[in-house]
Scaffold this active site. Sequence first.
Site, PDB file in Angstrom:
ATOM      1  CG  HIS A 107      -2.029  -0.970   1.153  1.00 47.00           C
ATOM      2  ND1 HIS A 107      -3.331  -0.567   1.023  1.00 47.00           N
ATOM      3  CD2 HIS A 107      -2.060  -2.319   1.163  1.00 47.00           C
ATOM      4  CE1 HIS A 107      -4.114  -1.632   0.965  1.00 47.00           C
ATOM      5  NE2 HIS A 107      -3.367  -2.706   1.059  1.00 47.00           N
ATOM      6  CD  GLU A 109      -0.166   1.498   4.466  1.00 47.89           C
ATOM      7  OE1 GLU A 109      -0.183   2.302   3.491  1.00 47.89           O
ATOM      8  OE2 GLU A 109      -1.173   0.888   4.857  1.00 47.89           O
ATOM      9  CD  GLU A 156     -32.246 -58.657 -10.923  1.00 53.23           C
ATOM     10  OE1 GLU A 156     -32.111 -59.872 -10.607  1.00 53.23           O
ATOM     11  OE2 GLU A 156     -33.342 -58.062 -10.869  1.00 53.23           O
TER      12      GLU A 156
END
Length: 904
Positions: free
Chosen positions: A211, A300, A704
Amino acid sequence: MYLKAIFLVLVIVSSESHRIRSNPADESFLNNPRYLNYDELTNLFKQLEAEHPEIAKLRSVGKSVKNRDLWALEINSNVANRTLLTPMFKFVANMHGDETVGRQLMVYLAQYLIDNYGKDERVTKLVNSTDIYLMPSMNPDGYENSEEGMCESKPGYTGRENENSKDLNRDFPDQFDSVRTGTILAGRQPETIALMTWIISRPFVLSGNLHGGAVVASYPFDDSGSKRQCCRESKSPDDALFKKLALTYAQNHPLMKGGRACRTDQFDQGITNGAFWYEVRGGMQDFNYVHSNCFEVTFELSCCKFPKAETLPTEWANNKESILQFIEASHWGVKGLVTDRNGEPVLDADVVVVGVRHNITTSNRGEYWRLLLPGEYEMYAAAYGFQPSKLVKVVVEADRTTIQNFSMERSSAEKDDYKILLNQTQRTFDVYGFLSSDSDLFKHHHYHEMVEFLKEINDSYPNITHLHSVGKSVQGRDLWVMVISSTPMKHTPGKPEFKYIANMHGNEIVGRELLLYLMKYLCEHYGVDDRVTRLLDGTRIHLMPSMNPDGYERSHEGDDSSAVGRGNANNVDLNRNFPDQYYINEFNRALQPETKAVMDWILSEPFVLSANLHNGALVANYPYDDNPPGQAGENLSPDDVVFKFLAHSYSDAHKSMHQGAACPLFPDERFQDGITNGAKWYSVSGGMQDWNYLVAGCMELTIEIGCYKYPYAKELPRYWLDNRDALLTYMEQTNRGIRGFVRSTIGQPIEGAKILVAGVSHYVKSHKGGDYYRILLPGRYNVTIEAPGYESYTNEVVVPREGSVDYNVSLMKDDPMHWADGYDFGITENVLRPKYHSNAEVYEILAGMENRFSDVAAFQSGDDFVSMTVRSLKITHEVSSFLVWGFEGSGWVRSSQVISRQVS
Ligand SMILES: *[C@@H]1O[C@H](CO)[C@@H](O)[C@H](O)[C@H]1NC(C)=O
Ligand SMILES: *[C@@H]1O[C@H](CO)[C@@H](O)[C@H](O)[C@H]1NC(C)=O
Ligand SMILES: *[C@@H]1O[C@H](CO)[C@@H](O)[C@H](O)[C@H]1NC(C)=O
Ligand SMILES: *[C@@H]1O[C@H](CO)[C@@H](O)[C@H](O)[C@H]1NC(C)=O
Ligand SMILES: *[C@@H]1O[C@H](CO)[C@@H](O)[C@H](O)[C@H]1NC(C)=O
Ligand SMILES: *[C@@H]1O[C@H](CO)[C@@H](O)[C@H](O)[C@H]1NC(C)=O
Ligand SMILES: *[C@@H]1O[C@H](CO)[C@@H](O)[C@H](O)[C@H]1NC(C)=O
Ligand SMILES: *[C@@H]1O[C@H](CO)[C@@H](O)[C@H](O)[C@H]1NC(C)=O
C-alpha cells in the site's frame, strides 16, 4: 517537515547509487522511470512470459469490474509443475488503485528476478527454491482513475476504490463478522472474490500486501472486533513471528526503519500491529491468516500515494533488500510431508505447534510449511480418520529450513479395547476371508438355520452387532435385521446409515446367503484390517437377509427362473407393492405386512445408501424403474450421474458384472458395463427402489447378483468370491459427497432442513440431530440449506475426489428479533414494539449508533455545529470527514493519526 523528508530521500539515493552503478546491466529497467498503465503492463508481462517460458508464467486470477485481468506473474525455476515442498509466496499491490509505488515495484521485481536468474547467485537461489507470484495490481480500474502526482486520494476516493466505489480492503469476510446469511461471496466485489478464491485454493505460505500513504510494516490482526478506532493491539497467535516478519522488511528499508518517514505518524522501529494503528474491518491481511495457511503483512511504502515517476528508482533502491529478505522468509521454520503408512499424502491434516493456537493444514500433496522463529518446538499432525502422529521435538534455526515429516496411522479409535482383545488371538483367514474354515458355512440357510446363524453372530460380537426384528411376515416369521457398526445400538448424528435388503423375492436366494457371509466377514475383520475397520467406524450397516421368509420356504433349490416362492404368502410380489410416483394399482393398493414393516423401518433411520439384492440376471439397475402413463423407455432421475456412478461402483468391483455378458437363459440381453436404467430394461411400478429415493431420501439400487434364482449350494462359494469386493466397495460409497449439521445460530439442531443442490431437482433433509448426508460426485456445487422459519443459506461447496466434505451450517431465525440483530443494528423495538420515541430517546439511539458503527455513522448536529436541537445521523463510507469533527475536541494529533490510517 515535508521538506525534511525529501532531503532524507536524496541522501539515500546517493548512498544507494554505488550499488546501482557497480552493476548497471542488472537494473536497466530503471532507465526512464515511468508508470505502466494496464495495457503496457499486460504487454510487458506477456513478453516476459514469452521470452522466459521456463521461469515465468502469466496467470489471470480473475477480472475487475471493467473486465481487466488481475494478472499474477509466477516466477520459479519449475513453473510447469511446482517441485514438491517448494513454498509459494505472493505480493499483491495496488489494492487501492491510487497507491501505486508497490505496483511499479512489482514490475521492477519481475524484471529483476528474470533478468538476473542464472547470473546473480542470490536471485537464482531464490527463484529455484521459491514459487513467487507477483500481482502488480489488484485494482486496475481504480489505477486508471488515479492521477500521477496526487499524494492524497481524490475527492470521494475515486481511484482508491474499485469501479463500484468499494474499498477492496474493507470487502473481505472478517473473523469478527456476525453470522452472515447468503453465501460468503454474496455482495462482494469481483476483485475480492477472485482474491479470496486464489488465497484459499492455493497453498501460499507468505504474502505482502503493498500500500501507500504511510511508510510502515503493519501486521495482524487489523481488527479486534471492538468498535474502537485504534490504539489497542489485537494480537494473533503468531504475534512474535509477525513482528519479526514486519521487522525484516522495515529494518532493511532506510526510511521505514526510523518510523518517522511521514509527517504525522510515528512507528516504533517502523512496524505496528494493525489494530493498534487503526482498526480495519474486512481487510485482506487478516483474511489470509484466518482463512488460509498464508501469513500476510501489509507494507505501506510511501508517504505520497501516487508520487511522480522520477522517485521510482529511489523507491526500488529503498525497498529492494526488504523485498528480497521478505521473500526469503518463506523458508523460515519447518516444512515436510504428512503421509500415511503407504506413503500416500494425507490431505488437510492439521499440523499443530504445541502452544500456538494456529494450525497449518497440508496441501493436496501432503505438504506443509510452518513459519516459525528459531527455537525448540513440539509438533504433531492430526487428521480426520487418523490417529494423531507422535509428538516430535523440532529445532528451528535461523536461515535454514528444518525438514520434519509426519507419518500417520489410520484410526480405528472408538473400540480400542475391543481390538486389543481381538488382537490377542492371532488371526489367519481362509481363501474366502473367514477365520477357521467352516465347512457348514456355504449352505442354504432355511429360516430356523438363518435365525440360529444370526443369533450366533449376535452372541459372538456383542460390541459391534445389534440384532432386531422390524416386523413379521404374513405367516409370522420375523423380518430380522443385523446392524453392524462400532456403534450398533442407535444412530449417532454425523454417522451415516447403510442397508442391504435381500430375498425380497422368496426364490431369489443368493443375496440372502451373501448377507449372512458378509456379516460374518465384517465381524471377523473388524479391528483386524483397515478397510473393514474404517467402514464400521464410519458407517452403521444394516443387513436384512430376508424380506420374504415365507416365499423362501416355498421355493426350491435348483430353480433357475420360475416364479414359485417369488411372492409372499399372499402371493403378492413385494417389489410391486410400494407406493409409486405414477400409479396406484391392484398391486400396490393394499400394503402387505412385509412392505409395511420395511417402510416403517426405513423411515425410522436416516438411511443414506442402500441396495436391494435380487437374482436372475447380472446387472446393477438404477432409478427410475417405471414411467409416467403413456411413456416408455429410459426414465432418468435428477441424480442420474450419481446413480450411474453408484451402479458402476458395484459392477466394476464385481468379478464379471462389468463385462456385460448375457446370462445363458437370456442370450440376447446384454447390459453395457453391467448397469442399466430400470425403466429402460423393463418397467416396474410399485418397486422399493424408487420409493427409497423419492420418499425416504435414501439412494437405492436394485442389484441382480447372479443369473440363476436358486442355484445349488455348491455354487455359493463362487458367488461369494464374485461379489465380496463389490459388496464392500458399494458400502464405502456411503461416505461420499457432502455431510454435516444444520443448526440454529445458538447451536440447536434443525430437523427437516432441505439440502438443495443447484441444478438438481431433488433434495435430502436433515435428521433429528440436525445431521444430513448428500451423496455427490467430486466437484463444486452450490448448496442451499432451507428450513421453515429460518433464513436460507447458499454456498459453494467442493466435494473432494475421495470421501466427503463436512459442511456445517448455522441458520438464522427468520423473526423480527433476529432480523433486527442481523441487519438493523439490534434496535429490536423498531419491529417489536412500534411506538413514537421521545427526543431524549432519539438522541440516545442515534448516539448509540455512532458509538457502535463509528466507521460508517456520524451523529452530527446538522451543519451548524452548535445547535443541539437539529440532529441527524450521517451514514457514509467517507468516515474521515466526520472524524475530524468528532475528535476535534480531544486533540488534533489523534484525529490526524486516525485520518491518515483511514485513507492509507
Ligand atoms: C508434477 O510433478 C510430480 C512429481 O513432483 C509428478 O508426480 C506429477 O505427475 C507432475 N505433474 C505434471 C502435470 O506434470
Ligand atoms: C538452480 O537450479 C538449477 C537447475 O536445477 C541448478 O543448475 C542450479 O545449480 C541452481 N542454482 C542455485 C543457486 O541453487
Ligand atoms: C489444531 O488442530 C488440532 C488437531 O486437529 C485441533 O484439536 C485444534 O482444535 C486445532 N486448533 C485450532 C486453533 O484450530
Ligand atoms: C521427508 O519425506 C521426503 C519424501 O518422502 C523424503 O525425500 C525426505 O528424505 C524425508 N525427510 C526426512 C527428514 O525424513
Ligand atoms: C495387533 O498385533 C500386531 C502384531 O501382532 C501389533 O503390531 C499391533 O500393534 C496390535 N494392535 C493392537 C491394537 O494392539
Ligand atoms: C444379542 O446379544 C445381546 C447381547 O449378548 C443380547 O442382549 C440380545 O438379547 C441378543 N439379541 C437377540 C435377538 O438374541
Ligand atoms: C466388549 O465386549 C467385552 C465382552 O466380550 C466386554 O468385556 C467389553 O466391556 C466390551 N467393550 C465395550 C467397549 O463395550
Ligand atoms: C455458484 O453460484 C455462483 C453465483 O451464482 C456462480 O457464480 C458459480 O459459478 C456457481 N458455482 C457452481 C459450481 O455452479
